[in-house]
Design a protein around this motif. Structure first.
Motif, mmCIF file in Angstrom:
data_model
loop_
_atom_site.group_PDB
_atom_site.id
_atom_site.type_symbol
_atom_site.label_atom_id
_atom_site.label_comp_id
_atom_site.label_asym_id
_atom_site.label_seq_id
_atom_site.Cartn_x
_atom_site.Cartn_y
_atom_site.Cartn_z
ATOM 1 N N GLU A 1 0.838 4.135 -2.818
ATOM 2 C CA GLU A 1 0.684 5.564 -2.514
ATOM 3 C C GLU A 1 1.849 6.380 -3.089
ATOM 4 O OE1 GLU A 1 -1.858 7.169 -1.332
ATOM 5 O OE2 GLU A 1 -3.057 5.424 -0.777
ATOM 6 N N THR B 1 0.841 -1.198 0.000
ATOM 7 C CA THR B 1 0.000 0.000 0.000
ATOM 8 C C THR B 1 0.875 1.247 0.000
ATOM 9 O OG1 THR B 1 -1.777 -1.181 1.133
ATOM 10 C CG2 THR B 1 -1.847 1.221 1.225
ATOM 11 N N GLU B 2 1.975 1.217 0.737
ATOM 12 C CA GLU B 2 2.907 2.345 0.733
ATOM 13 C C GLU B 2 3.527 2.532 -0.657
ATOM 14 O OE1 GLU B 2 5.536 1.397 3.965
ATOM 15 O OE2 GLU B 2 4.023 1.914 5.461
ATOM 16 N N ASP C 1 1.427 9.243 -5.984
ATOM 17 C CA ASP C 1 1.961 10.590 -5.811
ATOM 18 C C ASP C 1 2.852 10.977 -6.990
ATOM 19 O OD1 ASP C 1 2.360 13.020 -4.283
ATOM 20 O OD2 ASP C 1 4.367 12.257 -3.821
ATOM 21 N N ARG D 1 -8.072 4.320 -4.699
ATOM 22 C CA ARG D 1 -7.039 5.253 -4.240
ATOM 23 C C ARG D 1 -6.500 6.091 -5.408
ATOM 24 N NH1 ARG D 1 -4.471 3.900 0.856
ATOM 25 N NH2 ARG D 1 -5.491 2.085 1.772
#
Length: 149
Positions: free
Chosen positions: A18, A14-15, A22, A82
């Motif tokens: 993300e 998940t990191e 970004d 997301r």
């Protein structure tokens, strides 16, 4: 630019997702998010001491493929949501087989510009026995691999 993000539902993946979202939002890149379906070998938990070698065979079973696919679809749905919240173009796919092989082959076939992967997966114990996906991708992928910690 198009990047591939390998996810497995772990905090680490998940990191990585993300981080890729970004970066993609800043550079107008798109993302392919992939989950490798590989049914897990599970050991029945009984709360007892570790089994002897003779007992292990009676307590190990392979997860059903439908369960593995359902878990993968849930992880991909979360990833899609997301990315869409960040206005990043995203496609998701289920891959089949070894995560290292299937992700590396998919990255090459889709001609992505790079791969993002978390530094640890769901199981430290399994990772210690068979090696990490991140390490395998760094070795086998034909495009740059970013390991997100």
């Amino acid at each position: 630019m198009q990047y591939l993000v390998a996810v497995d539902g772990s905090e680490s993946s998940t990191e990585a997702l993300e981080y890729a979202i970004d970066l993609a939002s800043q550079t107008d890149a798109s993302l392919l998010v992939a989950y490798a379906v590989e049914p897990r070998v599970l050991v029945e938990e009984t709360g007892e001491e570790a089994p002897t070698n003779a007992e292990v065979g009676q307590r190990i079973y392979t997860e059903d493929i439908d369960v593995a696919e359902t878990r993968g679809e849930e992880v991909l749905d979360d990833a899609r949501e997301r990315a869409e919240r960040a206005d990043v173009a995203v496609e998701t796919t289920l891959l089949y087989g070894s995560p290292v092989d299937s992700v590396a082959e998919y990255a090459e076939s889709e001609a992505v510009d790079g791969i993002f992967v978390g530094h640890r997966g769901l199981s430290d114990r399994v990772e210690g026995m068979v090696g990490s996906v991140a390490k395998g991708l760094v070795r086998h992928a034909t495009v740059p691999v970013t390991v997100v910690k």
